[in-house]
Design an enzyme around this catalytic site. Structure first.
Site, mmCIF file in Angstrom:
data_model
loop_
_atom_site.group_PDB
_atom_site.id
_atom_site.type_symbol
_atom_site.label_atom_id
_atom_site.label_comp_id
_atom_site.label_asym_id
_atom_site.label_seq_id
_atom_site.Cartn_x
_atom_site.Cartn_y
_atom_site.Cartn_z
ATOM 1 N N CYS A 182 -14.880 17.607 -37.809
ATOM 2 C CA CYS A 182 -14.202 16.762 -38.800
ATOM 3 C C CYS A 182 -15.189 16.136 -39.778
ATOM 4 O O CYS A 182 -14.844 15.863 -40.932
ATOM 5 C CB CYS A 182 -13.434 15.643 -38.097
ATOM 6 S SG CYS A 182 -12.281 16.201 -36.834
ATOM 7 N N CYS B 169 -12.598 11.966 -39.439
ATOM 8 C CA CYS B 169 -11.802 11.959 -38.209
ATOM 9 C C CYS B 169 -10.887 10.733 -38.180
ATOM 10 O O CYS B 169 -11.002 9.828 -39.006
ATOM 11 C CB CYS B 169 -12.726 12.000 -36.992
ATOM 12 S SG CYS B 169 -11.925 12.576 -35.475
ATOM 13 N N ASP B 170 -10.001 10.696 -37.199
ATOM 14 C CA ASP B 170 -8.887 9.744 -37.168
ATOM 15 C C ASP B 170 -9.272 8.290 -37.418
ATOM 16 O O ASP B 170 -8.652 7.606 -38.230
ATOM 17 C CB ASP B 170 -8.181 9.813 -35.808
ATOM 18 C CG ASP B 170 -7.555 11.160 -35.540
ATOM 19 O OD1 ASP B 170 -7.795 12.098 -36.311
ATOM 20 O OD2 ASP B 170 -6.825 11.281 -34.545
ATOM 21 N N CYS C 267 -8.461 17.999 -38.173
ATOM 22 C CA CYS C 267 -7.433 18.804 -37.516
ATOM 23 C C CYS C 267 -6.280 19.110 -38.463
ATOM 24 O O CYS C 267 -5.812 18.246 -39.202
ATOM 25 C CB CYS C 267 -6.929 18.089 -36.275
ATOM 26 S SG CYS C 267 -8.218 17.852 -35.023
ATOM 27 N N GLU D 141 -5.365 8.262 -26.126
ATOM 28 C CA GLU D 141 -4.291 9.116 -26.618
ATOM 29 C C GLU D 141 -3.910 10.130 -25.548
ATOM 30 O O GLU D 141 -4.788 10.710 -24.904
ATOM 31 C CB GLU D 141 -4.720 9.857 -27.884
ATOM 32 C CG GLU D 141 -4.949 8.943 -29.062
ATOM 33 C CD GLU D 141 -5.412 9.670 -30.309
ATOM 34 O OE1 GLU D 141 -5.423 9.044 -31.372
ATOM 35 O OE2 GLU D 141 -5.766 10.867 -30.211
ATOM 36 N N SER E 52 -1.892 11.153 -29.644
ATOM 37 C CA SER E 52 -2.504 11.896 -30.732
ATOM 38 C C SER E 52 -1.432 12.248 -31.743
ATOM 39 O O SER E 52 -0.254 12.397 -31.400
ATOM 40 C CB SER E 52 -3.144 13.175 -30.195
ATOM 41 O OG SER E 52 -3.391 14.095 -31.238
#
Length: 573
Positions: free
Chosen positions: A64, A137-138, A209, A460, A486
């Site tokens: 990512c 990333c997240d 992702c 998650e 997630s």
């Protein structure tokens, strides 16, 4: 205007563009600071320029973010060409996808706070006049924006971009396909060799992702919030478009500095409702609920989980994107990205067009003349043919979650579920229960002790939810947890249960065999025991010992608020 007045005005404008850096580097007494900066490559003329930080989340721990160092170079180039002085610095990232299902995943949500803290620390310490933050990333993205809200200095967010899909047997595949392959293996539907074949091709290179998982959800939300340039959220990680996006962000941040436009001028309540609207239309991740509340808190805007219910009643789900849908983000990029959808939402009266954005223009001005999606595309539906007429993000209440809980209910898994509880005290035990057949059709899986304080860190549940789907139980069981999901999770799954088990919430006293009813239409979760029995159980309950007593996880557990309050660490300060 006299020459003297004009000269004084020009000096004042220049000073405003160096409101913070001038304190650090101007004057004879600041010569030591200049001496240190000469060593880093500063030239004498650079001390008269606006200093702009470039917060890079580059790391080789995850695909990512592994390209973000080069994107930071492009941002710095844009700053330099616009007459500013760029200073690149780094903050951390972790990988949800790699740590998922392990003890290490407890650091995931914690990293959001560390990222926000570190950007605030560097920008505040160094006296940057503005900054550009890059995330992939997240947790990078909300962490970057939280720092922007706290500091309130001219700044822009740049998304690192989506990964291209992998290909297997002529079909798009991504990371979630690997997790679901594990479940298929447990069900005897896929061999170990076939699982490895998916793993070898599903993640083909750099980028976040590929479905409408948390990274793409949050990037889209930030664009709708007005903090990134148009379509920054809908570009491939490795592309000329993304390089241009970075260079243009470098130029744009200088424009913001000159005009004095700051994040809190942009991060209004109306802007947050725009972000919520786009998240819902795209079918985005449950994590957006908590992250947007945390981001709003950083800017002094009061946002609650109930606002999601209010907005969700009027916004349909239009995009047929993974995990519940068919397409990956790269396919949305190919047909024009997020901008055409935002224009449709604006025209439908669902977006506020008068809010300010980092372009220095309003949202309406940014979207004027935006082209529609090409005829015949099937990724984004029309308003008269939505995937779901109201939001898929459902905020639940009830005796099991009086403080709230959040589910992603697409409608494909049904709107009601009633079954007997099967209780697990940790994610790993639940996964084994699913894979070995202990979990059966009709069960309501309870995974507790995974909340913000109890985990700590609110892991998650992608491994258990993917195992459920892989075993073909997606419509046969439900899952409730005080942890998170997630963006890749789907099925009848509900998380963010508040109060969490560690705080003595009702989820802490659920017993195997208890009947639980979930009603997405009434937005209620009911533990089917009497109020008297529930009260007795809660009075007999004893709080467990913390899992960590030292280090970052212990500090986080001691400070963190509930999930319904955004799981922030500065709420009570």
């Amino acid at each position: 205007m006299s020459k003297k007045t004009a000269s004084r005005s020009a000096k004042s404008t220049a000073a405003n563009q160096r409101a913070f850096s001038s304190i650090v580097v101007d004057g004879i007494e600041r010569a030591p600071s200049r001496g240190m900066l000469y060593a880093t490559g500063f030239k004498k003329e650079d001390f008269k320029k606006s200093q702009v930080g470039v917060a890079s989340t580059w790391s080789m721990v995850t695909p990512c973010n592994m390209h973000i160092d080069q994107l930071a170079v492009s941002v710095a180039q844009g700053i330099t060409e616009a007459g500013g002085k760029a200073v690149v610095f780094n903050t951390i990232t972790i990988s949800d996808g790699i740590s998922m299902g392990t003890e290490g995943m407890k650091y995931s949500l914690v990293s959001r706070e560390v990222i926000a803290d570190s950007i605030e620390t560097v920008v505040g310490c160094q006296g940057f006049d503005g900054f550009v933050a890059l995330g992939g990333c997240d947790k990078n993205m909300p962490g970057c924006v939280m720092a922007m809200g706290r500091l309130n200095r001219p700044s822009i967010f740049v998304y690192g971009g989506t990964i291209l899909p992998g290909e297997l047997s002529g079909c798009d595949v991504d990371l979630v396909n690997i997790f679901e392959a594990v479940g298929k293996n447990a069900a005897g539907k896929m061999t170990a060799e076939e699982v490895e074949q998916v793993a070898e091709v599903a993640v083909p290179g750099a980028g976040s992702c590929g479905g409408m998982y948390t990274a793409n959800t949050m990037a889209s939300a930030i664009e709708a919030l007005g903090l990134s340039l148009p379509n920054s959220s809908a570009q491939a990680a490795i592309s000329n478009d993304k390089t241009r996006d970075c260079e243009q962000a470098g130029t744009a941040v200088l424009h913001l500095i000159k005009r004095g436009i700051k994040p809190r001028d942009i991060m209004t309540r109306e802007a947050f409702e725009n972000a919520m609207t786009l998240v819902i239309a795209l079918g985005g991740s449950t994590n957006a609920v908590m992250h947007l509340i945390a981001m709003a808190h950083s800017a002094g805007v009061k946002l609650t989980i109930d606002d999601w219910t209010r907005v969700g009643k009027r916004v349909p789900v239009l995009a047929d994107l993974k995990p519940s849908g068919k397409y990956v983000m790269a396919r949305l990029v190919e047909i024009g990205g997020t901008v055409p959808l935002m224009k449709q939402l604006l025209d439908e009266g669902l977006l506020n067009g008068d809010v300010m954005t980092v372009t220095g223009k309003t949202m309406r001005q940014n979207l004027k003349g935006a082209p529609p999606y090409p005829a015949g595309q099937e990724i984004v539906r029309s308003f008269d043919n939505p995937i779901k007429p109201t939001s898929h993000l459902v905020v639940f209440r009830g005796n099991l979650c009086p403080g709230g809980a959040v589910g992603k209910i697409s409608g494909k898994e049904g709107l009601q579920f009633s079954g007997k509880a099967i209780v697990f005290e940790r994610e790993e035990d639940a996964l084994q229960g699913i894979l070995t057949g202990k979990v059966k059709a009709g069960h309501v899986i309870i995974i507790r002790g995974e909340g913000p304080k109890g985990g700590p860190g609110m892991r998650e549940m992608l491994s258990p939810t993917s195992a459920i789907m892989g075993k073909g139980l997606g419509k046969e069981v439900a899952l409730i947890t005080d942890g998170r999901f997630s963006g890749g999770s789907h099925g009848f799954v509900i998380g963010h249960v508040t109060p969490e088990a560690f705080d003595g919430g009702a989820i802490a006293v659920v017993k195997n065999g208890d009947l639980i009813t979930i009603d997405a239409e009434k937005r209620a979760i009911t533990l089917e025991i009497s109020a008297r029995d529930l009260d007795t159980r809660l009075r007999q309950w004893q709080q467990p010992k913390p899992n960590y007593r030292r280090g970052v996880l212990a500090k986080y557990a001691a400070l963190v608020s509930s999930a319904s309050e955004g799981a922030v660490t500065d709420l009570a300060l």
